[in-house]
Motif scaffolding. Structure first.
Motif, PDB file in Angstrom:
ATOM      1  N   MET A  45      89.950  14.266  -8.068  1.00  0.00           N
ATOM      2  CA  MET A  45      89.750  13.256  -8.844  1.00  0.00           C
ATOM      3  C   MET A  45      90.359  13.415 -10.306  1.00  0.00           C
ATOM      4  O   MET A  45      90.631  14.533 -10.956  1.00  0.00           O
ATOM      5  CB  MET A  45      88.206  13.492  -9.241  1.00  0.00           C
ATOM      6  N   THR A  46      90.984  12.162 -10.797  1.00  0.00           N
ATOM      7  CA  THR A  46      91.684  12.272 -12.151  1.00  0.00           C
ATOM      8  C   THR A  46      90.484  11.781 -13.288  1.00  0.00           C
ATOM      9  O   THR A  46      89.499  11.299 -12.746  1.00  0.00           O
ATOM     10  CB  THR A  46      92.718  11.495 -12.294  1.00  0.00           C
ATOM     11  N   LEU A  47      90.922  12.164 -14.280  1.00  0.00           N
ATOM     12  CA  LEU A  47      90.137  11.576 -15.608  1.00  0.00           C
ATOM     13  C   LEU A  47      90.014   9.974 -15.259  1.00  0.00           C
ATOM     14  O   LEU A  47      88.912   9.523 -15.598  1.00  0.00           O
ATOM     15  CB  LEU A  47      90.395  11.737 -16.908  1.00  0.00           C
ATOM     16  N   LYS A  48      91.026   9.421 -15.210  1.00  0.00           N
ATOM     17  CA  LYS A  48      91.004   7.736 -14.959  1.00  0.00           C
ATOM     18  C   LYS A  48      90.256   7.339 -13.745  1.00  0.00           C
ATOM     19  O   LYS A  48      89.563   6.495 -14.002  1.00  0.00           O
ATOM     20  CB  LYS A  48      92.436   7.570 -15.000  1.00  0.00           C
ATOM     21  N   LYS A  49      90.413   7.832 -12.579  1.00  0.00           N
ATOM     22  CA  LYS A  49      89.531   7.389 -11.686  1.00  0.00           C
ATOM     23  C   LYS A  49      88.211   7.805 -11.611  1.00  0.00           C
ATOM     24  O   LYS A  49      87.170   7.161 -11.520  1.00  0.00           O
ATOM     25  CB  LYS A  49      90.073   8.395 -10.286  1.00  0.00           C
ATOM     26  N   GLY A  50      87.741   8.838 -12.418  1.00  0.00           N
ATOM     27  CA  GLY A  50      86.282   9.541 -12.619  1.00  0.00           C
ATOM     28  C   GLY A  50      85.849   8.374 -13.612  1.00  0.00           C
ATOM     29  O   GLY A  50      84.666   7.960 -13.392  1.00  0.00           O
ATOM     30  N   PHE A  53      85.033   5.156 -11.655  1.00  0.00           N
ATOM     31  CA  PHE A  53      83.694   5.430 -10.964  1.00  0.00           C
ATOM     32  C   PHE A  53      82.542   5.429 -11.459  1.00  0.00           C
ATOM     33  O   PHE A  53      81.766   4.732 -11.081  1.00  0.00           O
ATOM     34  CB  PHE A  53      83.974   6.723 -10.020  1.00  0.00           C
ATOM     35  N   LYS A  54      82.475   6.162 -12.435  1.00  0.00           N
ATOM     36  CA  LYS A  54      81.286   6.361 -13.382  1.00  0.00           C
ATOM     37  C   LYS A  54      81.143   5.199 -14.475  1.00  0.00           C
ATOM     38  O   LYS A  54      80.004   5.102 -15.179  1.00  0.00           O
ATOM     39  CB  LYS A  54      81.311   7.551 -14.174  1.00  0.00           C
ATOM     40  N   LYS A  55      82.037   4.074 -14.498  1.00  0.00           N
ATOM     41  CA  LYS A  55      82.402   3.057 -15.412  1.00  0.00           C
ATOM     42  C   LYS A  55      82.064   3.751 -16.946  1.00  0.00           C
ATOM     43  O   LYS A  55      81.257   3.276 -17.688  1.00  0.00           O
ATOM     44  CB  LYS A  55      80.915   2.014 -15.198  1.00  0.00           C
ATOM     45  N   ILE A  60      87.557   5.944 -24.505  1.00  0.00           N
ATOM     46  CA  ILE A  60      86.635   7.021 -25.192  1.00  0.00           C
ATOM     47  C   ILE A  60      86.920   8.326 -24.682  1.00  0.00           C
ATOM     48  O   ILE A  60      86.706   9.380 -25.335  1.00  0.00           O
ATOM     49  CB  ILE A  60      85.223   6.443 -24.995  1.00  0.00           C
ATOM     50  N   ALA A  61      87.104   8.450 -23.345  1.00  0.00           N
ATOM     51  CA  ALA A  61      87.185   9.759 -22.585  1.00  0.00           C
ATOM     52  C   ALA A  61      88.591  10.159 -23.241  1.00  0.00           C
ATOM     53  O   ALA A  61      88.569  11.643 -23.523  1.00  0.00           O
ATOM     54  CB  ALA A  61      87.423   9.384 -21.106  1.00  0.00           C
TER      55      ALA A  61
END
Length: 76
Positions: A45-50, A53-55, A60-61
């Motif tokens: 899992m990458t930050l972008k995919k995560g 997935f979590k909307k 912001i991330a």
């Protein structure tokens, strides 16, 4: 400031940035602190995919990681 590719896995990101688990938990990724999650799902899992997935807003991330000296470079 450390610049990383946005394709880096959460697992690799945690090796580069020790605050990864805390930052991600604060963003709404509560499962990341469960035992084994970083070593299993975090490996692909990458930050972008995560965020997708979590909307969670990816901007912001990225800003949360930027505050601790991590910047992400878009990979073509």
């Amino acid at each position: 400031m450390k610049v990383l590719k946005d394709s880096i896995s959460i697992y690799q990101l945690s090796k580069e940035c020790p605050q990864t688990k805390d930052i991600m938990k604060n963003l709404g990724f509560e499962d990341i602190v469960k035992p084994g999650m970083l070593q299993t799902a975090g490996r692909f899992m990458t930050l972008k995919k995560g965020c997708e997935f979590k909307k969670v807003d990816y901007t912001i991330a990225k800003s949360a990681f930027n505050e601790v000296g991590i910047d992400f470079e878009e990979e073509n």
